[in-house]
Structures are given as structure tokens and as C-alpha cells.
Design an enzyme around this catalytic site. Structure first.
Site, PDB file in Angstrom:
ATOM      1  CE  LYS A  96      -4.401   1.161   2.435  1.00  0.00           C
ATOM      2  NZ  LYS A  96      -5.034   0.952   3.457  1.00  0.00           N
TER       3      LYS A  96
HETATM    4  C1  E4P Z   1      -8.305   2.095   3.577  1.00  0.00           C
HETATM    5  O1  E4P Z   1      -7.601   1.372   3.066  1.00  0.00           O
HETATM    6  C2  E4P Z   1      -8.104   2.781   5.006  1.00  0.00           C
HETATM    7  O2  E4P Z   1      -7.360   2.234   5.741  1.00  0.00           O
HETATM    8  C3  E4P Z   1      -9.394   3.127   5.561  1.00  0.00           C
HETATM    9  O3  E4P Z   1     -10.592   2.654   5.075  1.00  0.00           O
HETATM   10  C4  E4P Z   1      -9.891   4.583   6.221  1.00  0.00           C
HETATM   11  O4  E4P Z   1     -10.873   4.632   6.937  1.00  0.00           O
HETATM   12  P1  E4P Z   1     -11.108   5.685   7.889  1.00  0.00           P
HETATM   13  O5  E4P Z   1     -11.167   6.992   7.312  1.00  0.00           O
HETATM   14  O6  E4P Z   1     -12.429   5.449   8.428  1.00  0.00           O
HETATM   15  O7  E4P Z   1     -10.138   5.927   8.756  1.00  0.00           O
END
Ligand code: E4P
Length: 218
Positions: free
Chosen positions: A87
Site C-alpha cells: 500500500k
Molecule cells: C483504507 O485502506 C483505509 O485504511 C481506511 O478505509 C480509512 O478509513 P477511515 O477514514 O475510516 O479511517
């Protein structure tokens, strides 16, 4: 549409697997910290534990923000298991790193995406997944789902192969809207997925069926 669970909590990942709907897992540094996982060795070991639960893709985020650092970290992460997806944040160095990973056969998830322009750039670099953050766009009173729709249209017109992974998805309604607007994957907490089960008419209907059965068989 695939269902990923957005957590580093092993129990929840196991529960989603047992529900029979788990296609993969996404994590981020905040989610790892929430589970108290600190230090490089512990973090790598935790990813291994997640990959032991699921054969679906598991996104593991780099901490570096420079090209060389991201490549080094990503190589290390991708050695943990075949289903690790590196990622990478949507920044200039990240796009360079995504191109490098793509050219070297390593899957990527471009994260922290908030515009269609960013989505085009990530697809051009060959990202496997693209993570537009729906909930965080809604948080500032813009419409996250419009972004999913726009990206889905652009990718279809241009023939981009990058998978749209609707992220920051926080509710059952978000999941339904993401499906309607062309997301290939949603990632969300387990509670948003189990929230899809709920309907009062199901509860009323089941109670009636069971009561009628009891009456007829007593
Ligand atoms: C996705 O890969 C992110 O880790 C995540 O969905 C972020 O979500 P949040 O905005 O609820 O922290």
C-alpha cells in the site's frame, strides 16, 4: 464486488472469514497502532498472522515517503506472503514506486486518493488497487460516492485495469452505494458488513414463522 475488511484485528478477520464473505484485508499504520502492534519485527509478524488467516489480498502500508525507502519496504513486505499487496500513498514518490512495483510484478494499492485526477495517475502507473476515501470526503460535506462513480466511468472509458477499492467505507449504506456506483471492492469495518443483515421485516417474519410452527406442533 469484493468485500475486504479494514482492520488489523485478528479476531475480526477470523469472524469475517467464518461468515464466508471475506475476500481480503486492508490495514494502515493507524489500524496497526490501534492493535498495539509496534516495531518492525512485530509489524511484519502481524502481517504474517493475517496472511495465515486469509488467502485473499492483504494490503500492508509502507511508512517511507521517498522512492528508495518505499521500494525497500515494499520488497520486504511482499516477501511475507504471496497475497501481500504493498500500500503506497498518492504522492509523487509513491507514483514512481507504484511504477517500480508494477514493473517488478509486485501488487500495489494506491491509498489516500481524493480526486479523479489522482485516480488517473495511479492507473497510469499500473496500480492493482486504487483507494478513494469515501467517508473522509463525506466528513468535509463533499460526496464520496460521486467520486467512485466518476472514477468508474473514467476507468471504463479508458480501459484502465486498476481495481476501484472504495475505502473509508463506514456504514451499510456506503456498501450499497459503492456497489451501485461501480466499485470493484469495498473495505470497511466488520460492523458495516454485518449491518447489511438488518431488516425489521426479517425479524418480524422469522418470529411469526417460528411462532406458527410452535403452535402447529404443540
Ligand atoms: C483504507 O485502506 C483505509 O485504511 C481506511 O478505509 C480509512 O478509513 P477511515 O477514514 O475510516 O479511517
Amino acid at each position: 464486488m469484493q468485500f475486504f475488511i479494514d482492520t488489523a484485528n485478528l479476531d475480526q478477520i477470523q469472524e469475517a472469514k467464518e461468515l464466508g464473505i471475506l475476500d481480503g484485508v486492508t490495514t494502515n499504520p493507524s489500524l496497526m497502532a490501534k492493535e498495539g502492534i509496534t516495531g518492525t519485527d512485530n509489524v511484519l509478524n502481524h502481517y504474517k498472522k493475517i496472511c495465515d488467516i486469509t488467502t485473499g489480498d492483504v494490503s500492508a502500508e509502507v511508512i517511507s515517503t521517498d522512492f528508495a525507502g518505499m521500494v525497500e519496504e515494499g520488497k520486504r513486505l511482499s516477501e511475507i506472503a504471496d497475497n501481500i499487496v504493498v500500500k503506497v500513498p498518492m504522492i509523487k514518490e509513491g507514483i514512481k514506486a507504484i511504477r517500480w512495483f508494477t514493473d517488478n510484478g509486485i501488487s500495489t494499492n494506491c491509498t489516500l486518493v481524493f480526486s479523479a485526477g489522482q485516480a488517473i495517475l495511479a492507473a497510469k502507473a499500473g496500480a492493482t488497487y486504487l483507494s478513494p476515501f469515501i467517508g473522509r470526503i463525506d466528513d468535509i460535506t463533499w460526496d464520496g460516492m460521486t467520486l467512485i462513480k466518476d472514477i468508474a466511468e473514467i476507468y471504463a472509458i479508458q480501459g484502465y485495469m486498476t481495481n476501484i477499492l472504495a475505502a473509508s467505507v463506514r456504514s451499510p449504506l456506503h456498501i450499497v452505494q459503492a456497489a451501485k456506483n461501480g466499485a470493484d471492492v469495498v473495505t470497511c469495518p466488520l460492523s458495516a458488513i454485518t449491518g447489511l443483515l438488518n431488516h425489521p421485516l426479517t425479524d418480524i417474519g422469522l418470529a411469526k414463522f417460528l411462532a406458527d410452527h410452535k403452535k402447529a406442533n404443540s
